[in-house]
Design a protein around this motif. Structure first.
Motif, PDB file in Angstrom:
ATOM      1  N   MET A   1       0.833  -1.195   0.000  1.00  0.00           N
ATOM      2  CA  MET A   1       0.000   0.000   0.000  1.00  0.00           C
ATOM      3  C   MET A   1       0.872   1.250   0.000  1.00  0.00           C
ATOM      4  O   MET A   1       1.930   1.272   0.617  1.00  0.00           O
ATOM      5  CB  MET A   1      -0.888  -0.028   1.252  1.00  0.00           C
ATOM      6  CG  MET A   1      -1.858   1.110   1.379  1.00  0.00           C
ATOM      7  SD  MET A   1      -2.821   0.933   2.905  1.00  0.00           S
ATOM      8  CE  MET A   1      -1.597   1.403   4.131  1.00  0.00           C
ATOM      9  N   GLU A   2       0.425   2.281  -0.710  1.00  0.00           N
ATOM     10  CA  GLU A   2       1.161   3.546  -0.685  1.00  0.00           C
ATOM     11  C   GLU A   2       0.193   4.701  -0.892  1.00  0.00           C
ATOM     12  O   GLU A   2      -0.853   4.565  -1.525  1.00  0.00           O
ATOM     13  CB  GLU A   2       2.224   3.561  -1.784  1.00  0.00           C
ATOM     14  CG  GLU A   2       3.335   4.556  -1.546  1.00  0.00           C
ATOM     15  CD  GLU A   2       4.058   4.302  -0.227  1.00  0.00           C
ATOM     16  OE1 GLU A   2       3.761   5.037   0.733  1.00  0.00           O
ATOM     17  OE2 GLU A   2       4.896   3.398  -0.172  1.00  0.00           O
ATOM     18  N   LEU A   3       0.569   5.828  -0.328  1.00  0.00           N
ATOM     19  CA  LEU A   3      -0.229   7.055  -0.396  1.00  0.00           C
ATOM     20  C   LEU A   3       0.592   8.136  -1.084  1.00  0.00           C
ATOM     21  O   LEU A   3       1.784   8.311  -0.800  1.00  0.00           O
ATOM     22  CB  LEU A   3      -0.583   7.503   1.027  1.00  0.00           C
ATOM     23  CG  LEU A   3      -1.149   8.912   1.221  1.00  0.00           C
ATOM     24  CD1 LEU A   3      -2.603   8.967   0.743  1.00  0.00           C
ATOM     25  CD2 LEU A   3      -1.084   9.317   2.694  1.00  0.00           C
ATOM     26  N   TYR A   4      -0.049   8.868  -1.988  1.00  0.00           N
ATOM     27  CA  TYR A   4       0.591  10.013  -2.639  1.00  0.00           C
ATOM     28  C   TYR A   4      -0.370  11.197  -2.620  1.00  0.00           C
ATOM     29  O   TYR A   4      -1.577  11.026  -2.823  1.00  0.00           O
ATOM     30  CB  TYR A   4       0.927   9.701  -4.102  1.00  0.00           C
ATOM     31  CG  TYR A   4       2.002   8.667  -4.287  1.00  0.00           C
ATOM     32  CD1 TYR A   4       3.352   9.002  -4.189  1.00  0.00           C
ATOM     33  CD2 TYR A   4       1.671   7.342  -4.566  1.00  0.00           C
ATOM     34  CE1 TYR A   4       4.346   8.052  -4.374  1.00  0.00           C
ATOM     35  CE2 TYR A   4       2.650   6.379  -4.741  1.00  0.00           C
ATOM     36  CZ  TYR A   4       3.986   6.744  -4.645  1.00  0.00           C
ATOM     37  OH  TYR A   4       4.967   5.790  -4.811  1.00  0.00           O
ATOM     38  N   PHE A   5       0.175  12.396  -2.388  1.00  0.00           N
ATOM     39  CA  PHE A   5      -0.682  13.578  -2.466  1.00  0.00           C
ATOM     40  C   PHE A   5       0.110  14.776  -2.948  1.00  0.00           C
ATOM     41  O   PHE A   5       1.346  14.804  -2.942  1.00  0.00           O
ATOM     42  CB  PHE A   5      -1.364  13.870  -1.125  1.00  0.00           C
ATOM     43  CG  PHE A   5      -0.466  14.402  -0.027  1.00  0.00           C
ATOM     44  CD1 PHE A   5      -0.137  15.750   0.056  1.00  0.00           C
ATOM     45  CD2 PHE A   5       0.031  13.548   0.952  1.00  0.00           C
ATOM     46  CE1 PHE A   5       0.653  16.240   1.086  1.00  0.00           C
ATOM     47  CE2 PHE A   5       0.835  14.025   1.979  1.00  0.00           C
ATOM     48  CZ  PHE A   5       1.145  15.375   2.050  1.00  0.00           C
TER      49      PHE A   5
ATOM     50  N   THR B   1       9.201  14.236   0.272  1.00  0.00           N
ATOM     51  CA  THR B   1       8.918  14.685  -1.087  1.00  0.00           C
ATOM     52  C   THR B   1       9.483  13.686  -2.088  1.00  0.00           C
ATOM     53  O   THR B   1      10.688  13.483  -2.164  1.00  0.00           O
ATOM     54  CB  THR B   1       9.509  16.084  -1.333  1.00  0.00           C
ATOM     55  OG1 THR B   1       8.965  16.996  -0.383  1.00  0.00           O
ATOM     56  CG2 THR B   1       9.189  16.573  -2.738  1.00  0.00           C
ATOM     57  N   VAL B   2       8.592  13.068  -2.853  1.00  0.00           N
ATOM     58  CA  VAL B   2       8.990  12.118  -3.885  1.00  0.00           C
ATOM     59  C   VAL B   2       9.518  12.857  -5.106  1.00  0.00           C
ATOM     60  O   VAL B   2      10.488  12.448  -5.737  1.00  0.00           O
ATOM     61  CB  VAL B   2       7.792  11.237  -4.299  1.00  0.00           C
ATOM     62  CG1 VAL B   2       8.194  10.225  -5.358  1.00  0.00           C
ATOM     63  CG2 VAL B   2       7.198  10.542  -3.093  1.00  0.00           C
ATOM     64  N   ASP B   3       8.850  13.978  -5.421  1.00  0.00           N
ATOM     65  CA  ASP B   3       9.211  14.740  -6.608  1.00  0.00           C
ATOM     66  C   ASP B   3       8.668  16.152  -6.454  1.00  0.00           C
ATOM     67  O   ASP B   3       7.812  16.412  -5.597  1.00  0.00           O
ATOM     68  CB  ASP B   3       8.618  14.074  -7.853  1.00  0.00           C
ATOM     69  CG  ASP B   3       9.346  14.458  -9.139  1.00  0.00           C
ATOM     70  OD1 ASP B   3      10.238  15.344  -9.085  1.00  0.00           O
ATOM     71  OD2 ASP B   3       9.030  13.883 -10.193  1.00  0.00           O
ATOM     72  N   LYS B   4       9.193  17.073  -7.249  1.00  0.00           N
ATOM     73  CA  LYS B   4       8.660  18.428  -7.326  1.00  0.00           C
ATOM     74  C   LYS B   4       8.491  18.765  -8.798  1.00  0.00           C
ATOM     75  O   LYS B   4       9.382  18.501  -9.611  1.00  0.00           O
ATOM     76  CB  LYS B   4       9.621  19.437  -6.683  1.00  0.00           C
ATOM     77  CG  LYS B   4       9.768  19.294  -5.181  1.00  0.00           C
ATOM     78  CD  LYS B   4      10.778  20.300  -4.652  1.00  0.00           C
ATOM     79  CE  LYS B   4      11.023  20.089  -3.150  1.00  0.00           C
ATOM     80  NZ  LYS B   4      12.077  20.998  -2.660  1.00  0.00           N
ATOM     81  N   VAL B   5       7.340  19.345  -9.119  1.00  0.00           N
ATOM     82  CA  VAL B   5       7.070  19.694 -10.509  1.00  0.00           C
ATOM     83  C   VAL B   5       6.571  21.134 -10.565  1.00  0.00           C
ATOM     84  O   VAL B   5       6.115  21.695  -9.573  1.00  0.00           O
ATOM     85  CB  VAL B   5       6.030  18.745 -11.131  1.00  0.00           C
ATOM     86  CG1 VAL B   5       6.592  17.335 -11.245  1.00  0.00           C
ATOM     87  CG2 VAL B   5       4.740  18.729 -10.328  1.00  0.00           C
ATOM     88  N   ARG B   6       6.641  21.700 -11.732  1.00  0.00           N
ATOM     89  CA  ARG B   6       6.242  23.094 -11.912  1.00  0.00           C
ATOM     90  C   ARG B   6       4.765  23.160 -12.303  1.00  0.00           C
ATOM     91  O   ARG B   6       4.385  22.735 -13.392  1.00  0.00           O
ATOM     92  CB  ARG B   6       7.109  23.732 -13.002  1.00  0.00           C
ATOM     93  CG  ARG B   6       6.902  25.224 -13.236  1.00  0.00           C
ATOM     94  CD  ARG B   6       7.384  26.072 -12.070  1.00  0.00           C
ATOM     95  NE  ARG B   6       8.802  25.941 -11.833  1.00  0.00           N
ATOM     96  CZ  ARG B   6       9.754  26.628 -12.462  1.00  0.00           C
ATOM     97  NH1 ARG B   6       9.427  27.482 -13.414  1.00  0.00           N
ATOM     98  NH2 ARG B   6      11.028  26.465 -12.151  1.00  0.00           N
ATOM     99  N   GLY B   7       3.946  23.669 -11.399  1.00  0.00           N
ATOM    100  CA  GLY B   7       2.548  23.915 -11.714  1.00  0.00           C
ATOM    101  C   GLY B   7       1.606  22.779 -11.363  1.00  0.00           C
ATOM    102  O   GLY B   7       1.994  21.617 -11.241  1.00  0.00           O
ATOM    103  N   SER B   8       0.343  23.141 -11.209  1.00  0.00           N
ATOM    104  CA  SER B   8      -0.681  22.196 -10.760  1.00  0.00           C
ATOM    105  C   SER B   8      -0.973  21.116 -11.793  1.00  0.00           C
ATOM    106  O   SER B   8      -1.243  19.957 -11.437  1.00  0.00           O
ATOM    107  CB  SER B   8      -1.977  22.958 -10.440  1.00  0.00           C
ATOM    108  OG  SER B   8      -1.762  23.888  -9.414  1.00  0.00           O
TER     109      SER B   8
END
Length: 280
Positions: A154-158, A199-206
C-alpha cells in the motif's frame, strides 16, 4: 473462542457505514481554537475549518489517555478477548503511543498495536481488510501476521496547490516551502519508513502535479490488481478528475472518492488531493 475488536482514531476517514459494519471503536482527536475545543468528526467539519483558516489556524491534539482507556473498558465489557489497534502514523501524531500506554495496562485482553505509517483512508484500507479477515474466521495470530504484509502493498501520494498550511504546521521546512511557493513548485508527497512525509518529486505547476499523481497510479495499475481511494481537502473537482483517470482501468478492483478528516485538513489546508492504492 477469540473475539477480536478493531480500534482506531478519527483520522482514518472511514464512513459511518463501514465503522458500523465492522464495529470499529474510534478514539477522536481534537481541534482547538482560542475560544473552543472541537471533537473531530463530531461537532466540526473540514469545511468549517477551511472557512475559518484565514482568521485562525487551530491546533490539534491526540485522544486523551482517559478516552482511550474508556474504549478498552468498552471492548472488555463487550467480551472481546483480543484487540487490533491501527491508528494514524506515529511519525505524524502521538496517538499510537497513547494507545500503547493504555494497552499495556490491560492484561485481560491481548492487544496488537500496529504503526500504520499512514493516515486517512490508507489506514482505513488496513482496518477494513482486518474486518474482512475477522469475518472470514481467521485467528488473531493469522491476522496480525498479515497486517505488515498488507502495509507493504500500500502507498499514499498527495499534492497541494498551496504549501502555506504545511509550512505553518511544521510538516515541511519553511525555507524549502517558501522557495517552492516562489517558484510555483508543487510537491508530490508520500510516507517514508518512519511514517513521516517526504517529497517524492517536485514539478512546476498544478497540471504537472496532477499528471504525476496519475502516472504513479497507472504504474501500479498496469502491473497489479489494485484497490484505490481518492481523497481531497476542499478540492472536489481535482479529486473527481483523479478518480476519472483511474476508474475504467481493467486492473482496478474497486475505487472510492472521499474527503479528509477535520484534523487532517488543519495541517493540509484546503488544496490537497491524494490517492492511496493497495495491491491485491
Amino acid at each position: 473462542m477469540e473475539k477480536i475488536a478493531i480500534i482506531t482514531d478519527s483520522t482514518c476517514d472511514l464512513p459511518k457505514a463501514e465503522i458500523d459494519k465492522y464495529n470499529i471503536k474510534v478514539a477522536r482527536l481534537k481541534v482547538k481554537y482560542s475560544d473552543r475545543e472541537y471533537t473531530d468528526g463530531i461537532d466540526i467539519t473540514p469545511e468549517e475549518i477551511y472557512a475559518r483558516l484565514d482568521k485562525e489556524i487551530p491546533t490539534t491534539s491526540t485522544p486523551t489517555l482517559g478516552e482511550i482507556d474508556n474504549l478498552f473498558k468498552e471492548v472488555i465489557a463487550e467480551n472481546y478477548t483480543h484487540a487490533i489497534v491501527i491508528p494514524i502514523s506515529s511519525g505524524l501524531s502521538g496517538t499510537m503511543n497513547n494507545f500503547r500506554l493504555v494497552a499495556d495496562g490491560y492484561d485481560e485482553i491481548e492487544t496488537f498495536v500496529f504503526d500504520s505509517r499512514a493516515l486517512s483512508r490508507a489506514v482505513g484500507f488496513l482496518l477494513t481488510k482486518v474486518g474482512d479477515m475477522i469475518a472470514e474466521g481467521k485467528s488473531f495470530k493469522e491476522i496480525t501476521s498479515e497486517i505488515p504484509k498488507l502495509r507493504e502493498n500500500m502507498e499514499l501520494y498527495f499534492t497541494v496547490d498551496s504549501l502555506e498550511h504545511l509550512i505553518k504546521g511544521g510538516r515541511i521546512g519553511r525555507i524549502s516551502g517558501s522557495l517552492g511557493q516562489l517558484l510555483n513548485l508543487k510537491p508530490i508527497v508520500s510516507m517514508d519508513e518512519e511514517g513521516k512525509y517526504y517529497t517524492v518529486d517536485k514539478v512546476r505547476g498544478s497540471k504537472q502535479a496532477f499528471n504525476k499523481l496519475v502516472n504513479f497510479g497507472l504504474e501500479q495499475l498496469n502491473n497489479h490488481k489494485c484497490r484505490i481511494m481518492v481523497m481531497h481537502a476542499n478540492v472536489p473537482e481535482s479529486a473527481q478528475k483523479l478518480y476519472d483517470a483511474f476508474k475504467d482501468h481493467p486492473n482496478l478492483t474497486s475505487i472510492e472518492l472521499g474527503t479528509l478528516s477535520a484534523v487532517a485538513g488543519v495541517h493540509s489546508g484546503p488544496t490537497l488531493f491524494a490517492f492511496v492504492y493497495m495491491r491485491e
